[in-house]
Scaffold this active site. Sequence first.
Site, PDB file in Angstrom:
ATOM      1  N   LYS A  13      -8.232   2.309 -23.632  1.00 30.88           N
ATOM      2  CA  LYS A  13      -6.839   2.641 -23.327  1.00 30.88           C
ATOM      3  C   LYS A  13      -6.278   1.705 -22.240  1.00 30.88           C
ATOM      4  O   LYS A  13      -5.186   1.177 -22.385  1.00 30.88           O
ATOM      5  CB  LYS A  13      -6.712   4.097 -22.841  1.00 30.88           C
ATOM      6  N   ARG A  87      -4.201  15.234 -20.473  1.00 28.98           N
ATOM      7  CA  ARG A  87      -5.586  15.484 -20.857  1.00 28.98           C
ATOM      8  C   ARG A  87      -5.828  16.951 -21.178  1.00 28.98           C
ATOM      9  O   ARG A  87      -6.946  17.311 -21.531  1.00 28.98           O
ATOM     10  CB  ARG A  87      -6.512  15.072 -19.713  1.00 28.98           C
ATOM     11  N   ARG A 126     -19.437  -1.924 -18.166  1.00 28.22           N
ATOM     12  CA  ARG A 126     -18.071  -2.304 -17.798  1.00 28.22           C
ATOM     13  C   ARG A 126     -17.926  -2.674 -16.321  1.00 28.22           C
ATOM     14  O   ARG A 126     -18.491  -2.028 -15.452  1.00 28.22           O
ATOM     15  CB  ARG A 126     -17.197  -1.083 -18.127  1.00 28.22           C
ATOM     16  N   ARG A 161     -17.045   1.087 -11.711  1.00 30.72           N
ATOM     17  CA  ARG A 161     -16.545   2.393 -11.294  1.00 30.72           C
ATOM     18  C   ARG A 161     -17.705   3.323 -10.989  1.00 30.72           C
ATOM     19  O   ARG A 161     -18.700   3.338 -11.711  1.00 30.72           O
ATOM     20  CB  ARG A 161     -15.685   2.997 -12.413  1.00 30.72           C
ATOM     21  N   ARG A 172     -17.734  13.636 -18.730  1.00 25.75           N
ATOM     22  CA  ARG A 172     -16.395  13.153 -19.116  1.00 25.75           C
ATOM     23  C   ARG A 172     -16.176  13.326 -20.613  1.00 25.75           C
ATOM     24  O   ARG A 172     -15.088  13.686 -21.056  1.00 25.75           O
ATOM     25  CB  ARG A 172     -16.227  11.690 -18.699  1.00 25.75           C
TER      26      ARG A 172
HETATM   27  P1  AMP Z   1      -9.828   7.683 -16.118  1.00 28.44           P
HETATM   28  O1  AMP Z   1      -9.653   6.473 -15.265  1.00 28.44           O
HETATM   29  O2  AMP Z   1      -8.639   7.984 -16.962  1.00 28.44           O
HETATM   30  O3  AMP Z   1     -11.107   7.636 -16.907  1.00 28.44           O
HETATM   31  O4  AMP Z   1      -9.969   8.933 -15.127  1.00 28.44           O
HETATM   32  C1  AMP Z   1     -11.008   9.007 -14.184  1.00 28.44           C
HETATM   33  C2  AMP Z   1     -11.151  10.440 -13.699  1.00 28.44           C
HETATM   34  O5  AMP Z   1      -9.943  10.863 -13.052  1.00 28.44           O
HETATM   35  C3  AMP Z   1     -11.394  11.471 -14.780  1.00 28.44           C
HETATM   36  O6  AMP Z   1     -12.761  11.582 -15.147  1.00 28.44           O
HETATM   37  C4  AMP Z   1     -10.873  12.755 -14.089  1.00 28.44           C
HETATM   38  O7  AMP Z   1     -11.789  13.213 -13.126  1.00 28.44           O
HETATM   39  C5  AMP Z   1      -9.656  12.222 -13.346  1.00 28.44           C
HETATM   40  N1  AMP Z   1      -8.434  12.251 -14.170  1.00 28.44           N
HETATM   41  C6  AMP Z   1      -7.702  11.189 -14.610  1.00 28.44           C
HETATM   42  N2  AMP Z   1      -6.633  11.574 -15.315  1.00 28.44           N
HETATM   43  C7  AMP Z   1      -6.683  12.932 -15.351  1.00 28.44           C
HETATM   44  C8  AMP Z   1      -5.865  13.918 -15.957  1.00 28.44           C
HETATM   45  N3  AMP Z   1      -4.776  13.603 -16.686  1.00 28.44           N
HETATM   46  N4  AMP Z   1      -6.225  15.235 -15.788  1.00 28.44           N
HETATM   47  C9  AMP Z   1      -7.295  15.568 -15.060  1.00 28.44           C
HETATM   48  N5  AMP Z   1      -8.133  14.678 -14.484  1.00 28.44           N
HETATM   49  C10 AMP Z   1      -7.821  13.372 -14.618  1.00 28.44           C
END
Ligand code: AMP
Length: 215
Positions: A13, A87, A126, A161, A172
């Site tokens: 994404k 989400r 990554r 990360r 996740r």
């Molecule tokens: P991402 O970079 O999108 O993979 O997000 C990393 C982490 O941030 C996720 O594993 C969640 O802990 C938190 N997070 C990001 N976006 C959301 C969301 N829309 N709702 C809840 N938690 C989020």
Amino acid sequence: MNIILLGPPGAGKGTQARHLVETRNMVQLSTGDMLREAKSSGSEMGKMVADVMARGDLVTDEIVIGLIREKLEGDNKGGFIFDGFPRTLEQADALGQLMDEQGQTLDAVIEMRVDDAALVDRITARSTCAGCGEVYNDNTKPVPADGVCTSCGEKKEFTRRADDNEESLKTRLMAYYKQTSPLIGYYYAKEMLSRVDGLGEIKAVQGEIAGVLDA
Ligand code: AMP
């Protein structure tokens, strides 16, 4: 045009969103990036979410909806790309409401389909340019030997990360299937859903997404 990129962690994404920012002047709204920024700034909210994120669980709807609300009031140039948001169904409802309030429409929801085994390989390999966020992969797109990012041309650090490990990836993925995947049906029922093959080459996926946006 305002779109959502929907897909599990590692579906690509962020990579696709960055391309749309460059080529279509769109604005990427990644709640993951916003939360990581809050964490590294040491803010109260950042401290609150740090453990949840490290585990791979979702932070509360209230926090992420608040983050998105602030951004929607800003300039949206060629449109917003919602990356990693919504989400949950509650977030999806809230986004619909916020868009209505701003007099905006959500034009497409693009599901990036991938299989789980590929996700583990992608995520554990990554790394990201600390300068511009360009994503590299140890196997398919290694960090340049001279340490100069191919995207921004700067010699920056390439970071992994903290939650890109097998343990938090399991959590996740579980969060994705339990809480986020119902959004596929939700947007299908609203006749907004399109699907692309997220496992293809980056350029092929870019082409598929362009096909949806230009349809
Ligand atoms: P991402 O970079 O999108 O993979 O997000 C990393 C982490 O941030 C996720 O594993 C969640 O802990 C938190 N997070 C990001 N976006 C959301 C969301 N829309 N709702 C809840 N938690 C989020």
